[in-house]
Write a protein that holds these residues in place. Structure first.
Motif, short mmCIF file in Angstrom:
data_model
loop_
_atom_site.label_atom_id
_atom_site.label_comp_id
_atom_site.label_asym_id
_atom_site.label_seq_id
_atom_site.Cartn_x
_atom_site.Cartn_y
_atom_site.Cartn_z
N ILE A 13 2.37 -11.64 -66.29
CA ILE A 13 1.55 -10.60 -65.66
C ILE A 13 0.39 -10.22 -66.58
CG2 ILE A 13 1.56 -8.17 -64.95
CD1 ILE A 13 4.38 -8.66 -63.83
N ARG A 14 0.68 -10.10 -67.87
CA ARG A 14 -0.39 -9.79 -68.82
C ARG A 14 -1.48 -10.87 -68.76
NH1 ARG A 14 1.56 -5.86 -72.45
NH2 ARG A 14 3.81 -5.93 -72.84
N ALA A 15 -1.04 -12.12 -68.69
CA ALA A 15 -2.00 -13.22 -68.66
C ALA A 15 -2.88 -13.15 -67.42
CB ALA A 15 -1.26 -14.56 -68.71
N VAL A 16 -2.28 -12.81 -66.28
CA VAL A 16 -3.06 -12.68 -65.04
C VAL A 16 -4.10 -11.57 -65.19
CG1 VAL A 16 -2.94 -12.00 -62.62
CG2 VAL A 16 -1.27 -13.62 -63.54
N LEU A 17 -3.68 -10.44 -65.75
CA LEU A 17 -4.60 -9.32 -65.91
C LEU A 17 -5.73 -9.64 -66.89
CD1 LEU A 17 -2.12 -6.28 -65.99
CD2 LEU A 17 -3.42 -7.19 -64.05
N GLN A 18 -5.47 -10.59 -67.79
CA GLN A 18 -6.50 -11.01 -68.75
C GLN A 18 -7.38 -12.13 -68.22
OE1 GLN A 18 -4.15 -11.95 -72.20
NE2 GLN A 18 -3.57 -9.80 -72.56
N GLY A 19 -7.17 -12.52 -66.94
CA GLY A 19 -8.06 -13.48 -66.30
C GLY A 19 -7.47 -14.83 -66.01
#
Length: 803
Positions: free
Chosen positions: A75-81
């Motif tokens: 999820i963090r990776a998605v939020l980072q693009g």
């Protein structure tokens, strides 16, 4: 403003408390002009309930630590693009789009910010991160934090607090822990449980409601005793749980002449179970008649509890409903988690001490092998129960008056708090701070007083620090001195400290001996739990390492209690370890020590999380503790033993000349001096990490050669002592017998090897279909043969592990 509200709602198992929080929070937001969009699990909606009119699917995390850590990182990776970090069908993307349509996120109350329910913590953290990524203000309200909180999960909590413009904690322990995690956060405040804002008076006065008629009927029938019991008996043995509670309920019913009504707060609305199941079990044991209400929607169940004169409960929200409506509440928390939350709820209602841990009323049996049914000796402390019931009933009118005055303060405080929430969501921080101050002024205006008499508080002092125990008298001599040896293992030490805080007995001191490790890391762990420990933990720092046995002796020199245990930083206990072992020694004054069944838990570290791989009982074949069994190897880990400190007056301290196997040396001396009892309950966990190197490893794996060497050193000492007294004749004879046996066995093995070689050669020269694989061959063997082979393999593995 359009506000998304995250609470634990619409789950398969309906939870009255969580749903009541959501109902009250939504009502407070709507009253202030907000449109509420509920984050819902969309599984079930309670008995006769309906889906929320406006909703967003809630994030759902897996229970496994490994899987939930991975999902949060994705999820963090998605939020980072990196949109490809998750498959396109993952629900996260729909949730992100839905949260774009709201103006703010409110994370509603509950006890979900802890490691016990780590998946719920991760859901809240992830949802807060999504909202913050979208530029939405986030408010946390009415939460309990911990008390079970790993260092890794504490870091997650800190990350969530960072994105919250306002955070409200509903009990003093939670607020203290939050401030230790984020001491510089500008808006961490105390608040009441959000369900306090539920308008029970309005519900009872609704058109068509039969509250007045029911109240009149109740008055004619006598007092109503509302009972809500959680289905999980832990840490008490399941067989002791229902009989214990039945005696408590019968005692209150006998004294009051009241009518017992069971009110479930957690069950599947279709399949039942949960509270409904345990209610039926307890009701079947009662001497007094009772009725069982069905599972109802949150407002109906809360109202039913609020109408009672007395509330007996192991669950949290009946405490909130009962206290806010003037009922005399007998709060019977089962564990550290329950004690912390119930203390907070009753503190908010004006009591400075108010809970009776259920374990305080339980008197365990011997639990020995000689007792076929250990539970048959389990009993209740009827003297303490009589004290509790006397005060519960005798103080009924004064409690009702006190709680009546508190109710108006609680209501006004809740309204001021929600004014602060609204101001924070709108970015009006000056108004938020003014509303918070108004809420705090109302809380300060509440008169707090001890609920129990000094006699009862003294009787409860062993069980809870808020009953005149360690918090009131931190220098009083404890019953238990627990020595913890540590060096540069802050994660494990944190777990060990929490292990002590979780004990059902509160009359202990923990002496941490930092054997040359970094002092700041140890102090940070102790500081994090200082509020809850209330002066029961001391740290002894050593400039350089002097070894495990010297560390034990240094701790012993500082110990004040008559009972001692060495609790290494990487091992753990069940919550009733101290209670049950102390009860055994009290029943067996002739014994100087008692050990318990111990589980070997194989685990490993993934990042900062402990992951369990397997567990098995250590030495399950033992039926008693005999010196002869310890000749081959040490059969007790230090974590499994509680003993009388007076034993050191006879045996001296731990042998500092032995950098390893010192615990075994002590056990050998102990068994030469006295019988050691065996409590036949798995109450200790010896934790092993075979693949772990560095500070996180176990000495038995990392220092295998030293163990072998000092095993020989210790044996040689005893052998020379024996020879000096008895001569070498018998050992010389035995050595010859051993040599002859080895020669005969060697010849037998050589013969078998030769025969195997011949058979192998014959098979290789044999014509025919291809030979089966080893696995197929084993599978074709009879079950008895496979079992014997498996047992032999396990014996080889255990022998290798001992070496």
């Amino acid at each position: 403003m359009r506000a998304a509200l995250l609470c634990d709602v619409d789950q398969t198992v309906y939870h009255v408390g969580d749903e009541a929080i959501a109902d009250a929070s939504a009502a407070m937001l709507r009253e202030r002009g907000h449109e509420v969009v509920m984050l819902s699990r969309h599984e079930k909606y309670g008995p006769g309930g309906e889906p929320p009119a406006l909703s967003i699917p809630a994030l759902t995390f897996p229970w496994s630590v490994t899987e939930r850590v991975r999902y949060l990182e994705e999820i963090r990776a998605v939020l980072q693009g990196d949109a490809g970090a998750l498959p396109a069908h993952d629900k996260l993307f729909g949730i992100i789009d839905a949260l774009r349509t709201v103006d703010a996120l409110v994370i509603g109350g509950g006890g979900s910010l802890n490691s016990r329910y780590g998946w719920l913590l991760s859901e809240r953290v992830a949802t807060a991160l999504v909202a913050a990524h979208l530029g939405k203000p986030v408010v946390l309200t009415g939460q309990s934090l911990g008390p079970e909180l790993s260092a890794a999960d504490a870091a997650l909590v800190g990350e969530m607090l960072d994105v919250c413009v306002l955070a409200g904690l509903r009990d003093p322990d939670s607020l203290s822990l939050a401030r230790s995690i984020r001491p510089d956060h500008p808006r961490l405040h105390a608040c009441a449980d959000d369900a306090t804002a539920l308008d029970l008076a309005g519900l009872s006065g609704q058109p068509g409601a039969s509250a007045d008629e029911e109240a009149e009927a109740d008055a004619e029938a006598g007092p109503v005793i509302s009972v809500t019991i959680g289905s999980d008996p832990s840490p008490l043995p399941p067989e002791a749980y229902a009989p214990l509670l039945a005696e408590v309920i019968d005692a209150v019913a006998e004294r009051t002449g009241g009518r017992v009504e069971f009110v479930p707060h957690m069950a599947d609305p279709d399949a039942g179970g949960g509270d409904e199941r345990v209610h039926a079990e307890v009701a079947a044991l009662l001497q007094h008649p009772s009725s069982q209400a069905p599972l109802e929607l949150a407002a109906e169940a809360a109202l039913r509890t609020a109408r009672a004169d007395y509330v007996i409960t192991t669950r949290f929200h009946p405490v909130v409903f009962g206290a806010s409506s003037g009922a005399s509440v007998l709060a019977l928390p089962l564990n550290r988690y329950g004690i912390s939350r119930m203390r907070g709820a009753l503190s908010n209602a004006g009591w400075s001490d108010a809970v009776v841990p259920l374990a305080a009323l339980w008197r365990p049996g011997s639990g020995t092998q000689e007792t076929e049914d250990a539970s048959s000796e389990s009993s209740i402390d009827r003297f303490l129960l009589a004290l509790v019931v006397d005060e519960l009933v005798g103080s009924r009118e004064s409690e009702k008056h006190h709680l009546g005055r508190s109710a108006s303060v609680l209501e006004a405080r809740a309204r001021s708090w929600w004014d602060a929430v609204t101001a924070a969501l709108g970015g009006r921080l000056a108004d938020c701070d003014a509303a918070v101050e108004s809420a705090q002024e109302r809380a300060r205006a509440l008169t707090r007083m001890p609920r129990f008499s000094p006699d009862l508080r003294r009787s409860l002092a062993q069980w809870t620090r808020d009953a005149g125990g360690q918090e009131a008298a931190p220098h009083a001599a404890p019953t238990f001195s627990v020595i913890t040896r540590t060096k540069d293992r802050a994660l494990m030490l944190d777990r060990a400290v929490q292990d002590l805080l979780a004990q059902s007995r509160a009359d202990w001191e923990m002496i941490i001996v930092n054997d040359g490790g970094e002092p700041a890391a140890v102090d940070a762990v102790v500081d994090r739990w200082a509020h809850e420990a209330a002066g029961r933990i001391r740290v002894l720092h050593s400039v350089s390492s002097s070894g495990m046995e010297a560390a034990s002796n240094r701790g012993l020199a500082e110990a004040r209690a008559a009972l001692v245990s060495v609790h290494d930083d990487d091992d753990t206990w069940s919550a009733t370890f101290l209670q049950e072992t102390a009860a055994h020694l009290a029943a067996h004054p002739e014994q100087l020590a008692v050990t318990v069944r111990t589980e070997i838990i194989h685990e490993h570290l993934e990042g900062e999380h402990f992951v369990e791989d397997s567990r098995e009982l250590n030495q399950p074949q033992l039926r008693s503790i005999q010196l002869s069994d310890f000749m081959a190897l040490n059969r007790m880990a230090p974590i499994s033993l509680l003993y009388r400190r007076a034993v050191h007056e006879r045996l001296g301290g731990y042998d500092e000349s032995l950098p390893v196997v010192g615990d075994w040396a002590f056990h050998l001396l102990l068994l030469q001096e006295t019988n050691v009892g065996l409590l036949d309950r798995p109450l200790a966990q010896w934790r092993l990490r075979p693949a772990q190197d560095g500070p996180g490893g176990n000495s038995m794996f990392m220092k295998r050669a030293e163990h072998r060497h000092f095993d020989g050193v210790l044996r040689e000492r005893y052998f020379q002592e024996w020879v000096s007294r008895n001569g070498i004749g018998l050992p010389l004879h035995l050595a010859r017998e051993q040599r002859d046996l080895e020669e005969r066995l060697g010849a037998r093995i050589a013969g078998l090897e030769e025969r195997i070689a011949q058979l192998t050669a014959a098979l290789e020269n044999r014509e025919g279909p291809p030979r089966a694989s080893t696995a197929d061959t084993l599978a074709a063997l009879p079950a008895r043969t496979r079992s014997l082979a498996g047992r032999a393999a396990r014996k080889v593995w255990r022998a290798a592990r001992r070496d």
